[in-house]
Design a protein around this motif. Sequence first.
Motif, mmCIF file in Angstrom:
data_model
loop_
_atom_site.group_PDB
_atom_site.id
_atom_site.type_symbol
_atom_site.label_atom_id
_atom_site.label_comp_id
_atom_site.label_asym_id
_atom_site.label_seq_id
_atom_site.Cartn_x
_atom_site.Cartn_y
_atom_site.Cartn_z
ATOM 1 N N GLN A 1 -34.081 54.668 -24.218
ATOM 2 C CA GLN A 1 -35.446 55.064 -23.880
ATOM 3 C C GLN A 1 -36.020 56.107 -24.834
ATOM 4 O OE1 GLN A 1 -35.644 56.747 -19.945
ATOM 5 N NE2 GLN A 1 -33.784 57.933 -20.216
ATOM 6 N N GLU A 2 -35.160 56.812 -25.561
ATOM 7 C CA GLU A 2 -35.648 57.779 -26.540
ATOM 8 C C GLU A 2 -36.417 57.100 -27.665
ATOM 9 O OE1 GLU A 2 -32.668 57.559 -25.282
ATOM 10 O OE2 GLU A 2 -31.921 59.529 -24.713
ATOM 11 N N PHE A 3 -36.185 55.794 -27.855
ATOM 12 C CA PHE A 3 -36.866 55.038 -28.899
ATOM 13 C C PHE A 3 -37.937 54.119 -28.318
ATOM 14 C CE2 PHE A 3 -32.412 55.615 -30.495
ATOM 15 C CZ PHE A 3 -32.716 56.666 -31.348
ATOM 16 N N HIS A 4 -38.284 54.359 -27.076
ATOM 17 C CA HIS A 4 -39.310 53.565 -26.399
ATOM 18 C C HIS A 4 -40.661 53.817 -27.055
ATOM 19 C CE1 HIS A 4 -41.936 52.396 -23.004
ATOM 20 N NE2 HIS A 4 -40.982 51.517 -22.778
ATOM 21 N N PHE A 5 -41.581 52.895 -26.906
ATOM 22 C CA PHE A 5 -42.876 52.999 -27.588
ATOM 23 C C PHE A 5 -43.655 54.264 -27.233
ATOM 24 C CE2 PHE A 5 -44.000 50.939 -23.631
ATOM 25 C CZ PHE A 5 -45.231 51.467 -23.307
ATOM 26 N N GLU A 6 -43.383 54.884 -26.104
ATOM 27 C CA GLU A 6 -44.097 56.112 -25.744
ATOM 28 C C GLU A 6 -43.607 57.327 -26.541
ATOM 29 O OE1 GLU A 6 -43.620 56.373 -21.537
ATOM 30 O OE2 GLU A 6 -45.238 54.960 -21.157
ATOM 31 N N HIS A 7 -42.444 57.216 -27.126
ATOM 32 C CA HIS A 7 -41.912 58.295 -27.961
ATOM 33 C C HIS A 7 -42.175 57.943 -29.416
ATOM 34 C CE1 HIS A 7 -38.977 59.338 -24.540
ATOM 35 N NE2 HIS A 7 -39.956 60.209 -24.544
ATOM 36 N N TRP A 8 -43.173 58.550 -29.997
ATOM 37 C CA TRP A 8 -43.525 58.285 -31.392
ATOM 38 C C TRP A 8 -42.616 59.019 -32.352
ATOM 39 C CZ3 TRP A 8 -49.497 58.032 -32.147
ATOM 40 C CH2 TRP A 8 -50.032 57.098 -31.262
ATOM 41 N N HIS A 9 -41.931 60.047 -31.855
ATOM 42 C CA HIS A 9 -41.082 60.880 -32.701
ATOM 43 C C HIS A 9 -39.741 61.096 -32.006
ATOM 44 C CE1 HIS A 9 -44.717 61.984 -34.922
ATOM 45 N NE2 HIS A 9 -45.283 62.129 -33.745
ATOM 46 N N ALA A 10 -38.684 61.081 -32.767
ATOM 47 C CA ALA A 10 -37.368 61.517 -32.313
ATOM 48 C C ALA A 10 -36.907 62.552 -33.331
ATOM 49 C CB ALA A 10 -36.394 60.350 -32.237
ATOM 50 N N PHE A 11 -36.150 63.514 -32.884
ATOM 51 C CA PHE A 11 -35.767 64.639 -33.723
ATOM 52 C C PHE A 11 -34.263 64.779 -33.820
ATOM 53 C CE2 PHE A 11 -40.053 65.512 -32.532
ATOM 54 C CZ PHE A 11 -40.596 66.220 -33.576
ATOM 55 N N SER A 12 -33.840 65.441 -34.875
ATOM 56 C CA SER A 12 -32.466 65.916 -35.017
ATOM 57 C C SER A 12 -32.548 67.439 -34.922
ATOM 58 C CB SER A 12 -31.904 65.510 -36.382
ATOM 59 O OG SER A 12 -32.586 66.198 -37.425
ATOM 60 N N PRO A 13 -31.418 68.127 -34.759
ATOM 61 C CA PRO A 13 -31.484 69.588 -34.773
ATOM 62 C C PRO A 13 -32.150 70.115 -36.052
ATOM 63 C CG PRO A 13 -29.380 68.904 -33.899
ATOM 64 C CD PRO A 13 -30.070 67.650 -34.409
ATOM 65 N N ALA B 1 -29.041 59.823 -29.192
ATOM 66 C CA ALA B 1 -29.442 58.544 -28.603
ATOM 67 C C ALA B 1 -28.952 57.371 -29.456
ATOM 68 C CB ALA B 1 -30.957 58.494 -28.439
ATOM 69 N N ALA B 2 -29.035 57.504 -30.771
ATOM 70 C CA ALA B 2 -28.617 56.419 -31.670
ATOM 71 C C ALA B 2 -27.136 56.098 -31.507
ATOM 72 C CB ALA B 2 -28.924 56.793 -33.120
ATOM 73 N N ARG B 3 -26.331 57.115 -31.242
ATOM 74 C CA ARG B 3 -24.900 56.874 -31.027
ATOM 75 C C ARG B 3 -24.659 56.026 -29.776
ATOM 76 N NH1 ARG B 3 -24.682 62.177 -32.969
ATOM 77 N NH2 ARG B 3 -24.628 63.093 -30.889
ATOM 78 N N LEU B 4 -25.629 56.035 -28.851
ATOM 79 C CA LEU B 4 -25.479 55.299 -27.595
ATOM 80 C C LEU B 4 -26.122 53.915 -27.631
ATOM 81 C CD1 LEU B 4 -26.183 58.291 -25.210
ATOM 82 C CD2 LEU B 4 -23.958 57.281 -25.759
ATOM 83 N N GLY B 5 -26.870 53.614 -28.696
ATOM 84 C CA GLY B 5 -27.448 52.277 -28.832
ATOM 85 C C GLY B 5 -28.917 52.299 -29.198
ATOM 86 N N LYS B 6 -29.373 51.243 -29.853
ATOM 87 C CA LYS B 6 -30.745 51.176 -30.360
ATOM 88 C C LYS B 6 -31.788 50.915 -29.281
ATOM 89 C CE LYS B 6 -30.382 46.340 -31.417
ATOM 90 N NZ LYS B 6 -31.175 45.292 -31.825
ATOM 91 N N ASP B 7 -31.388 50.471 -28.118
ATOM 92 C CA ASP B 7 -32.341 50.146 -27.057
ATOM 93 C C ASP B 7 -32.547 51.295 -26.075
ATOM 94 O OD1 ASP B 7 -32.769 47.579 -28.073
ATOM 95 O OD2 ASP B 7 -30.991 46.815 -27.033
#
Length: 87
Positions: free
Chosen positions: A37-49, A29-35
Amino acid sequence: YPQRFLERAKKHLKDNACVYVEVPDGPAAARLGKDRQEFHFEHWHAFSPASLCIMAERTGFDVLEFGRVRDPSGKCTLYGFLEIVGC
């Protein structure tokens, strides 16, 4: 909290049971931009492999398989099939 969920789920699983998990794929998601939906307030966590594997290990699971998908809405997701260690 995903780690707490896995800890609780493990208590209810029989031997040789698997758990399927889906979590936001932060690096993709970060490669596609900071805005994204994976970084939306409903997602408290994002993961890497790597962090998905670490979470599985810390909660007593082995990762049987994991992968990345981009669903029709464009959301970047990591998925994994987890098995209790020692089964």
